[in-house]
Design a protein around this motif. Structure first.
Motif, PDB file in Angstrom:
ATOM      1  N   THR A  25       6.618   2.211 -10.350  1.00  0.00           N
ATOM      2  CA  THR A  25       5.475   1.937  -9.783  1.00  0.00           C
ATOM      3  C   THR A  25       5.221   0.182  -9.762  1.00  0.00           C
ATOM      4  O   THR A  25       4.991  -0.285  -8.558  1.00  0.00           O
ATOM      5  CB  THR A  25       4.207   2.215 -10.373  1.00  0.00           C
ATOM      6  N   LEU A  26       5.256  -0.545 -10.938  1.00  0.00           N
ATOM      7  CA  LEU A  26       5.246  -1.777 -10.953  1.00  0.00           C
ATOM      8  C   LEU A  26       6.138  -2.568 -10.291  1.00  0.00           C
ATOM      9  O   LEU A  26       5.924  -3.632  -9.705  1.00  0.00           O
ATOM     10  CB  LEU A  26       5.179  -2.206 -12.547  1.00  0.00           C
ATOM     11  N   GLY A  27       7.465  -2.054 -10.343  1.00  0.00           N
ATOM     12  CA  GLY A  27       8.404  -2.566  -9.466  1.00  0.00           C
ATOM     13  C   GLY A  27       8.113  -2.467  -8.000  1.00  0.00           C
ATOM     14  O   GLY A  27       8.175  -3.664  -7.206  1.00  0.00           O
ATOM     15  N   MET A  28       7.693  -1.488  -7.445  1.00  0.00           N
ATOM     16  CA  MET A  28       7.445  -1.562  -5.990  1.00  0.00           C
ATOM     17  C   MET A  28       6.109  -2.064  -5.868  1.00  0.00           C
ATOM     18  O   MET A  28       6.117  -2.806  -4.681  1.00  0.00           O
ATOM     19  CB  MET A  28       7.111   0.112  -5.810  1.00  0.00           C
ATOM     20  N   ALA A  29       5.177  -2.233  -6.579  1.00  0.00           N
ATOM     21  CA  ALA A  29       3.944  -2.865  -6.417  1.00  0.00           C
ATOM     22  C   ALA A  29       3.905  -4.235  -6.419  1.00  0.00           C
ATOM     23  O   ALA A  29       3.311  -4.891  -5.512  1.00  0.00           O
ATOM     24  CB  ALA A  29       2.924  -2.513  -7.685  1.00  0.00           C
ATOM     25  N   VAL A  30       4.930  -4.819  -6.994  1.00  0.00           N
ATOM     26  CA  VAL A  30       5.052  -6.292  -7.101  1.00  0.00           C
ATOM     27  C   VAL A  30       5.837  -6.550  -5.913  1.00  0.00           C
ATOM     28  O   VAL A  30       5.346  -7.737  -5.253  1.00  0.00           O
ATOM     29  CB  VAL A  30       5.794  -6.648  -8.336  1.00  0.00           C
ATOM     30  N   VAL A  31       6.758  -6.000  -5.355  1.00  0.00           N
ATOM     31  CA  VAL A  31       7.453  -6.224  -4.278  1.00  0.00           C
ATOM     32  C   VAL A  31       6.694  -6.099  -2.913  1.00  0.00           C
ATOM     33  O   VAL A  31       6.784  -7.098  -2.009  1.00  0.00           O
ATOM     34  CB  VAL A  31       8.529  -5.188  -3.830  1.00  0.00           C
ATOM     35  N   LEU A  32       5.499  -5.320  -3.030  1.00  0.00           N
ATOM     36  CA  LEU A  32       4.597  -5.317  -2.034  1.00  0.00           C
ATOM     37  C   LEU A  32       3.540  -6.340  -1.901  1.00  0.00           C
ATOM     38  O   LEU A  32       2.979  -7.124  -1.214  1.00  0.00           O
ATOM     39  CB  LEU A  32       3.797  -4.058  -1.947  1.00  0.00           C
ATOM     40  N   ALA A  33       2.995  -6.637  -3.231  1.00  0.00           N
ATOM     41  CA  ALA A  33       1.981  -7.377  -3.468  1.00  0.00           C
ATOM     42  C   ALA A  33       2.232  -9.097  -3.496  1.00  0.00           C
ATOM     43  O   ALA A  33       1.541  -9.858  -2.892  1.00  0.00           O
ATOM     44  CB  ALA A  33       1.456  -7.278  -4.910  1.00  0.00           C
ATOM     45  N   VAL A  34       3.358  -9.555  -3.564  1.00  0.00           N
ATOM     46  CA  VAL A  34       3.808 -10.648  -3.406  1.00  0.00           C
ATOM     47  C   VAL A  34       3.646 -11.095  -1.872  1.00  0.00           C
ATOM     48  O   VAL A  34       2.836 -12.281  -1.795  1.00  0.00           O
ATOM     49  CB  VAL A  34       5.455 -11.141  -4.185  1.00  0.00           C
ATOM     50  N   PRO A  35       4.261 -10.799  -1.033  1.00  0.00           N
ATOM     51  CA  PRO A  35       4.316 -11.144   0.342  1.00  0.00           C
ATOM     52  C   PRO A  35       2.803 -10.986   0.996  1.00  0.00           C
ATOM     53  O   PRO A  35       2.302 -11.617   1.764  1.00  0.00           O
ATOM     54  CB  PRO A  35       5.375 -10.313   1.166  1.00  0.00           C
ATOM     55  N   THR A  88      -2.605  -0.018  -7.682  1.00  0.00           N
ATOM     56  CA  THR A  88      -2.475  -1.184  -8.282  1.00  0.00           C
ATOM     57  C   THR A  88      -2.419  -2.726  -7.457  1.00  0.00           C
ATOM     58  O   THR A  88      -2.508  -3.631  -7.816  1.00  0.00           O
ATOM     59  CB  THR A  88      -0.969  -1.235  -9.028  1.00  0.00           C
ATOM     60  N   GLN A  89      -2.512  -2.365  -6.060  1.00  0.00           N
ATOM     61  CA  GLN A  89      -2.492  -3.359  -5.026  1.00  0.00           C
ATOM     62  C   GLN A  89      -3.553  -4.296  -5.174  1.00  0.00           C
ATOM     63  O   GLN A  89      -3.428  -5.490  -5.296  1.00  0.00           O
ATOM     64  CB  GLN A  89      -2.114  -2.979  -3.813  1.00  0.00           C
ATOM     65  N   VAL A  90      -4.704  -3.587  -5.297  1.00  0.00           N
ATOM     66  CA  VAL A  90      -6.003  -4.645  -5.188  1.00  0.00           C
ATOM     67  C   VAL A  90      -5.671  -5.564  -6.638  1.00  0.00           C
ATOM     68  O   VAL A  90      -6.017  -6.799  -6.393  1.00  0.00           O
ATOM     69  CB  VAL A  90      -7.284  -3.529  -5.308  1.00  0.00           C
ATOM     70  N   ILE A  91      -5.316  -4.987  -7.677  1.00  0.00           N
ATOM     71  CA  ILE A  91      -5.328  -5.767  -8.909  1.00  0.00           C
ATOM     72  C   ILE A  91      -4.221  -6.913  -8.831  1.00  0.00           C
ATOM     73  O   ILE A  91      -4.499  -8.080  -9.010  1.00  0.00           O
ATOM     74  CB  ILE A  91      -4.734  -4.862 -10.143  1.00  0.00           C
ATOM     75  N   LEU A  92      -3.283  -6.635  -8.272  1.00  0.00           N
ATOM     76  CA  LEU A  92      -2.018  -7.347  -8.324  1.00  0.00           C
ATOM     77  C   LEU A  92      -2.256  -8.306  -7.074  1.00  0.00           C
ATOM     78  O   LEU A  92      -2.132  -9.695  -7.452  1.00  0.00           O
ATOM     79  CB  LEU A  92      -0.665  -6.629  -7.831  1.00  0.00           C
ATOM     80  N   VAL A  93      -2.588  -8.178  -5.931  1.00  0.00           N
ATOM     81  CA  VAL A  93      -3.041  -8.897  -4.867  1.00  0.00           C
ATOM     82  C   VAL A  93      -4.009  -9.903  -5.295  1.00  0.00           C
ATOM     83  O   VAL A  93      -4.096 -11.263  -5.102  1.00  0.00           O
ATOM     84  CB  VAL A  93      -3.195  -8.370  -3.457  1.00  0.00           C
ATOM     85  N   ARG A  94      -4.962  -9.456  -5.814  1.00  0.00           N
ATOM     86  CA  ARG A  94      -6.214 -10.406  -6.276  1.00  0.00           C
ATOM     87  C   ARG A  94      -5.521 -11.399  -7.242  1.00  0.00           C
ATOM     88  O   ARG A  94      -6.019 -12.682  -7.277  1.00  0.00           O
ATOM     89  CB  ARG A  94      -7.481  -9.620  -6.878  1.00  0.00           C
ATOM     90  N   HIS A  95      -4.929 -10.967  -8.329  1.00  0.00           N
ATOM     91  CA  HIS A  95      -4.296 -11.980  -9.335  1.00  0.00           C
ATOM     92  C   HIS A  95      -3.307 -12.842  -8.602  1.00  0.00           C
ATOM     93  O   HIS A  95      -3.410 -14.079  -9.152  1.00  0.00           O
ATOM     94  CB  HIS A  95      -3.629 -11.309 -10.522  1.00  0.00           C
ATOM     95  N   PHE A  96      -2.432 -12.492  -7.900  1.00  0.00           N
ATOM     96  CA  PHE A  96      -1.434 -13.317  -7.320  1.00  0.00           C
ATOM     97  C   PHE A  96      -2.187 -14.487  -6.286  1.00  0.00           C
ATOM     98  O   PHE A  96      -1.854 -15.604  -6.464  1.00  0.00           O
ATOM     99  CB  PHE A  96      -0.503 -12.462  -6.436  1.00  0.00           C
TER     100      PHE A  96
END
Length: 205
Positions: A25-35, A88-96
């Motif tokens: 999950t975290l691997g896929m979520a980071v790959v989506l959240a960065v761009p 997890t997208q909302v958490i990661l995108v906001r922090h990024f």
């Protein structure tokens, strides 16, 4: 506690299944959240709509979201992992995004003046400076994923939630419920501590 001590093989197998779901999950979520975060950072007018959609998805109950995904992805771990990636997208995108905004434009201009290209400025300047904030987001996302992965056992995904649902289905098996609860809590505490240590080390530079 006695159930944990008497079934080490089973506990190890369920922990591995749980960690595999969370790691994927975290691997896929980071790959989506960065761009997505880069897009929102550079096209500011998109921020409100993108974060709004991600926030709305975050409010959907995890059980309901997984059930909605089952017809397309099947009754297995894939439905659970995709649901966790969405959560997890909302958490990661906001922090990024916060991490990207934390890098002073003057620093990037100075790096550009030193002859760094776009990739060098990203990898050697932006990533190290935003890393503590990124790790904080990753830590929160990991805890959320560990919690939701517990529900995955209901959909045939395995993991530590298996003990909880088995304990509920079998009358009087409070030992399984306690074992599952303790194992999930301990796993969340360990992951949180490990990522918090990395975050602390990144802040010290």
């Amino acid at each position: 506690m006695s159930y944990l001590l008497n079934h080490p093989g089973l506990m190890w197998q369920l922990t591995q299944e749980h960690l595999a779901m969370v790691g994927m999950t975290l691997g896929m979520a980071v790959v989506l959240a960065v761009p997505l975060a880069l897009l929102v950072h550079h096209v500011r007018w998109l921020a409100l709509s993108v974060m709004g959609i991600l926030s709305i998805l975050y409010t959907v109950p995890s059980l309901a979201l997984i059930i909605l995904l089952v017809p397309w992805l099947g009754l297995n771990a894939r439905s659970v992992v995709v649901a966790m990636v969405i959560y997890t997208q909302v958490i990661l995108v906001r922090h990024f995004c916060v991490g990207l905004r934390s890098v002073e434009p003057a620093i990037l201009e100075a790096a550009k003046g030193m002859g760094m290209n776009l990739w060098q400025r990203w990898w050697q300047v932006q990533v190290p400076l935003m890393l503590p904030i990124v790790l904080a987001g990753l830590r929160l996302a990991a805890i959320v994923a560990i919690a939701i992965a517990t529900v995955g056992a209901k959909f045939g995904a395995g993991g530590l939630g298996t003990l909880l649902f088995d304990g509920i289905a079998q009358a009087g098996r409070y030992d399984k419920i306690w074992a599952g609860s303790l194992a999930v809590g301990s796993l969340a505490l360990l992951v949180n501590t490990a990522l918090l240590s990395l975050e602390w080390a990144a802040r010290r530079g």
